[in-house]
Scaffold this motif. Structure first.
Motif, PDB file in Angstrom:
ATOM      1  N   ALA A 252    -100.396  60.756 -88.161  1.00 46.83           N
ATOM      2  CA  ALA A 252    -100.067  59.444 -88.546  1.00 46.83           C
ATOM      3  C   ALA A 252    -100.960  59.240 -89.406  1.00 46.83           C
ATOM      4  O   ALA A 252    -102.141  59.546 -89.597  1.00 46.83           O
TER       5      ALA A 252
ATOM      6  N   VAL B 208     -93.205  53.550 -83.597  1.00 49.59           N
ATOM      7  CA  VAL B 208     -92.435  54.393 -84.104  1.00 49.59           C
ATOM      8  C   VAL B 208     -90.898  53.632 -84.013  1.00 49.59           C
ATOM      9  O   VAL B 208     -90.492  53.817 -82.692  1.00 49.59           O
TER      10      VAL B 208
ATOM     11  N   ARG C 259     -89.762  59.305 -88.680  1.00 46.14           N
ATOM     12  CA  ARG C 259     -90.717  59.324 -87.507  1.00 46.14           C
ATOM     13  C   ARG C 259     -92.117  58.826 -87.948  1.00 46.14           C
ATOM     14  O   ARG C 259     -93.287  59.202 -87.373  1.00 46.14           O
ATOM     15  N   GLU C 260     -92.499  58.161 -89.233  1.00 43.65           N
ATOM     16  CA  GLU C 260     -93.589  57.746 -89.474  1.00 43.65           C
ATOM     17  C   GLU C 260     -94.120  56.664 -88.644  1.00 43.65           C
ATOM     18  O   GLU C 260     -93.684  55.623 -88.740  1.00 43.65           O
ATOM     19  N   PRO C 261     -95.329  56.596 -88.019  1.00 43.77           N
ATOM     20  CA  PRO C 261     -95.748  55.933 -87.078  1.00 43.77           C
ATOM     21  C   PRO C 261     -96.247  54.533 -88.163  1.00 43.77           C
ATOM     22  O   PRO C 261     -96.952  54.457 -89.156  1.00 43.77           O
TER      23      PRO C 261
END
Length: 266
Positions: free
Chosen positions: A75, A118, A124-126
Motif C-alpha cells: 500500500a 480497497v 486494487r490500490e488501497p
C-alpha cells in the motif's frame, strides 16, 4: 477470525497452526484451508474467502476449488506490515487493519498502524482511511452502514469513522470520533481485539477482561466472561442468535436473545 456464513455455519482461523477451519450448521468441523501465512481475520465475498495473513504480509482470497491468490501485499508503494482484520461493505469493497506487528512485539517507531479501504472498482490500490490509531485491530460496520468501528488494542477507545458513498469519507479529510471508551482495562490498556455487532447496533468487543458490550450509542452494558482470553467473536447459527467466541485455544458459543445482522460474516 470467526466469520458467520449465509447458512448458519462458521469459518474460523487458527493463526498458530496456519489453518482455516469450517464448521457446518450441524457443528461438524473440517479444514477449509491449510498452510496459510498466519491467516487471522476473514471475510466472504460471494463464493471467495478473503483472509488477512499477518506473517505473509498480504490479503489473500481462496475459492471452493482450493485455489488461493494474493489480492494485495503493498500500500502506498510499501509492503504491508501484518494485516489483521478485514470486512466487506455493501458495495463489494473491503476495509482492513494493518497494525504492523503483533501487539506484544516490539514496535517500529517509524511505522504507524493503518486502516485501509480497497474499492471493488478502480484497481486494487488501497485508500488510506486512518493512520492515527496506535494499534488498529478489530473492525466492523454498523448495521446502517454509516460508520466503520475500529478498536485500539494498546489504547482504551473504539473509534467511529464516518462512511460516505463508495466507502470514502465525506469532505476533504477523515471524519473520525470516539464511539466509546472501554471501561475495563488490563494493565492500563484494553487489549481489544475482534468485534461484532448485532441487528440493533449493539457492539461486542473482545478484550483482556472478556467480551465487553455497548449499545449503539456507546453506553457500556456489561461483560461476557470467557474461560480463556477471547480474541474475536461473530454471530451465526441458522437464526443468527448464537454468538461464537474464539478464545486462543478454544471456540465457545453462547445462545443470545440478540440477533446478528442480515449480512453474512457478522
Amino acid at each position: 477470525g470467526p466469520l458467520g456464513t449465509y447458512d448458519g455455519g462458521l469459518f474460523f482461523s487458527d493463526v498458530g497452526s496456519k489453518t482455516i477451519y469450517h464448521m457446518d450448521p450441524e457443528g461438524k468441523i473440517t479444514i477449509a484451508r491449510g498452510n496459510t501465512l498466519g491467516a487471522n481475520g476473514l471475510a466472504l465475498n460471494a463464493s471467495e474467502l478473503y483472509a488477512a495473513e499477518g506473517s505473509g504480509k498480504l490479503i489473500s482470497r481462496g475459492n471452493q476449488n482450493g485455489r488461493v491468490a494474493t489480492v494485495l501485499d503493498s500500500a502506498e508503494g510499501k509492503p504491508l506490515g501484518a494485516p489483521n482484520d478485514i470486512i466487506f461493505d455493501s458495495r463489494g469493497g473491503f476495509y482492513f487493519t494493518d497494525p504492523g506487528t503483533a501487539p506484544l512485539l516490539p514496535r517500529d517507531p517509524n511505522r504507524h498502524g493503518m486502516v485501509y479501504y480497497v474499492a471493488s472498482t478502480g484497481g486494487r490500490e488501497p485508500l488510506l482511511v486512518d493512520d492515527k490509531i496506535a494499534f488498529p485491530n478489530g473492525l466492523t460496520i454498523t448495521p446502517d452502514g454509516k460508520s466503520l468501528l475500529v478498536d485500539d488494542t494498546l489504547g482504551d477507545t473504539i473509534w467511529a469513522i464516518d462512511l460516505a458513498p463508495k466507502g470514502k469519507n465525506k469532505g476533504k479529510g477523515i471524519i473520525k470520533s470516539a464511539f466509546t471508551k472501554i471501561p475495563e482495562l488490563t494493565n492500563g490498556v484494553s487489549m481489544a481485539d475482534g468485534m461484532a455487532v448485532d441487528r440493533d447496533g449493539r457492539v461486542y468487543v473482545t478484550t483482556g477482561a472478556g467480551v465487553q458490550i455497548f449499545d449503539k450509542k456507546g453506553k457500556f452494558l456489561g461483560i461476557i466472561k470467557v474461560p480463556r482470553s477471547p480474541s474475536n467473536c461473530a454471530f451465526s447459527g441458522p437464526d443468527k442468535h448464537t454468538l461464537y467466541i474464539t478464545a486462543r485455544e478454544g471456540l465457545y458459543k453462547l445462545k443470545m436473545i440478540s440477533q446478528g445482522p442480515d449480512r453474512a460474516g457478522k
